[in-house]
Design a protein around this motif. Structure first.
Motif, short mmCIF file in Angstrom:
data_model
loop_
_atom_site.label_atom_id
_atom_site.label_comp_id
_atom_site.label_asym_id
_atom_site.label_seq_id
_atom_site.Cartn_x
_atom_site.Cartn_y
_atom_site.Cartn_z
N UNK A 20 0.83 -1.22 0.00
CA UNK A 20 0.00 0.00 0.00
C UNK A 20 0.86 1.26 0.00
N UNK A 21 1.97 1.24 0.71
CA UNK A 21 2.87 2.40 0.74
C UNK A 21 3.49 2.66 -0.62
N UNK A 22 3.90 1.58 -1.29
CA UNK A 22 4.49 1.73 -2.63
C UNK A 22 3.44 2.27 -3.60
N UNK A 23 2.25 1.74 -3.56
CA UNK A 23 1.17 2.25 -4.42
C UNK A 23 0.88 3.72 -4.13
N UNK A 24 0.81 4.07 -2.87
CA UNK A 24 0.53 5.46 -2.49
C UNK A 24 1.64 6.39 -2.97
N UNK A 25 2.88 5.91 -2.95
CA UNK A 25 4.00 6.74 -3.41
C UNK A 25 3.87 7.10 -4.88
N UNK A 26 3.24 6.24 -5.67
CA UNK A 26 3.05 6.52 -7.09
C UNK A 26 1.75 7.27 -7.38
N UNK A 27 0.69 6.97 -6.65
CA UNK A 27 -0.63 7.52 -6.94
C UNK A 27 -0.83 8.90 -6.32
N UNK A 28 -0.46 9.09 -5.09
CA UNK A 28 -0.73 10.35 -4.39
C UNK A 28 -0.13 11.57 -5.09
N UNK A 31 -2.37 12.60 -7.94
CA UNK A 31 -3.64 13.19 -7.51
C UNK A 31 -3.39 14.60 -6.95
N UNK A 32 -2.35 14.78 -6.19
CA UNK A 32 -2.06 16.07 -5.59
C UNK A 32 -1.67 17.09 -6.65
N UNK A 33 -1.04 16.68 -7.72
CA UNK A 33 -0.61 17.60 -8.77
C UNK A 33 -1.80 18.16 -9.55
N UNK A 34 -2.91 17.51 -9.55
CA UNK A 34 -4.07 17.96 -10.33
C UNK A 34 -4.55 19.36 -9.96
N UNK A 35 -4.68 19.70 -8.68
CA UNK A 35 -5.12 21.07 -8.37
C UNK A 35 -4.15 22.12 -8.90
N UNK A 36 -2.85 21.83 -8.85
CA UNK A 36 -1.87 22.78 -9.38
C UNK A 36 -2.03 22.94 -10.89
#
Length: 142
Positions: A20-28, A31-36
Motif C-alpha cells: 500500500x505504501x508503494x502504491x501510495x508513493x506513485x498515486x498520491x 492526484x495532488x498535482x491535479x489542483x496545481x
C-alpha cells in the motif's frame, strides 16, 4: 475438538502495508498535482480573456491602456491621457479576475516581451520562484 483462531501474521500485515505504501508513493503525487495543473490552466484562460478584452479596447480607442490606467480601464472608464474617446459603455469586462491564488494580474504597456505584458506571480505572489510559485506571463502562453 479445539477450534483454532485464524489470524494474519505480523509478516503478512507488514507485506500489505509495504504494498500500500508503494502504491501510495506513485498515486498520491499524481492526484495532488491535479489542483496545481487546474490553477495553471485557469490562469492561462484568464490571461486569454484579459488579452481579448485589451484588444477590443485598442480597437475602440486606438491604443492600449497605459500602465498607470492599468487593467481597471477594462472595467471602468479611465482618466488621464490618452483619454479613451470611444470607451465602450459597460466596459470590456464585468470585473477583473484575480489569479487562481487570489492575487491580482499585473499589466505593463508597452511590454518588455510583447506589445503589452500580462502576468501572475504564481502561488506565492512574489516575483520569480519555481514550480507553482513561478511567474506566468502572456508571452509564455501556447
Amino acid at each position: 475438538m479445539i477450534k483454532e483462531k485464524q489470524a494474519f501474521t505480523l509478516i503478512e500485515v507488514m507485506v500489505v502495508i509495504v504494498i500500500l505504501s508503494v502504491l501510495a508513493a506513485f498515486v498520491v503525487p499524481k492526484i495532488i498535482a491535479r489542483p496545481d495543473e487546474a490553477r495553471l490552466l485557469k490562469a492561462k484562460q484568464d490571461m486569454r480573456v484579459i488579452e481579448a478584452a485589451l484588444k477590443l479596447y485598442k480597437l475602440d480607442n486606438y491604443t492600449y491602456p497605459t500602465t498607470d490606467q492599468g487593467l481597471e480601464a477594462l472595467v471602468t472608464q479611465p482618466l488621464g491621457e490618452p483619454a479613451p474617446r470611444q470607451w465602450k459603455e459597460g466596459g470590456y469586462l464585468d470585473q477583473l479576475p484575480k489569479d487562481p491564488w487570489g492575487f491580482p494580474y499585473y499589466y505593463l504597456f508597452p511590454g518588455q516581451h510583447k506589445e503589452f505584458d500580462l502576468w501572475s506571480h504564481g502561488a506565492d505572489g512574489l516575483p520569480g520562484g519555481t514550480d507553482t510559485n513561478s511567474d506566468l506571463g502572456n508571452w509564455q502562453l501556447d
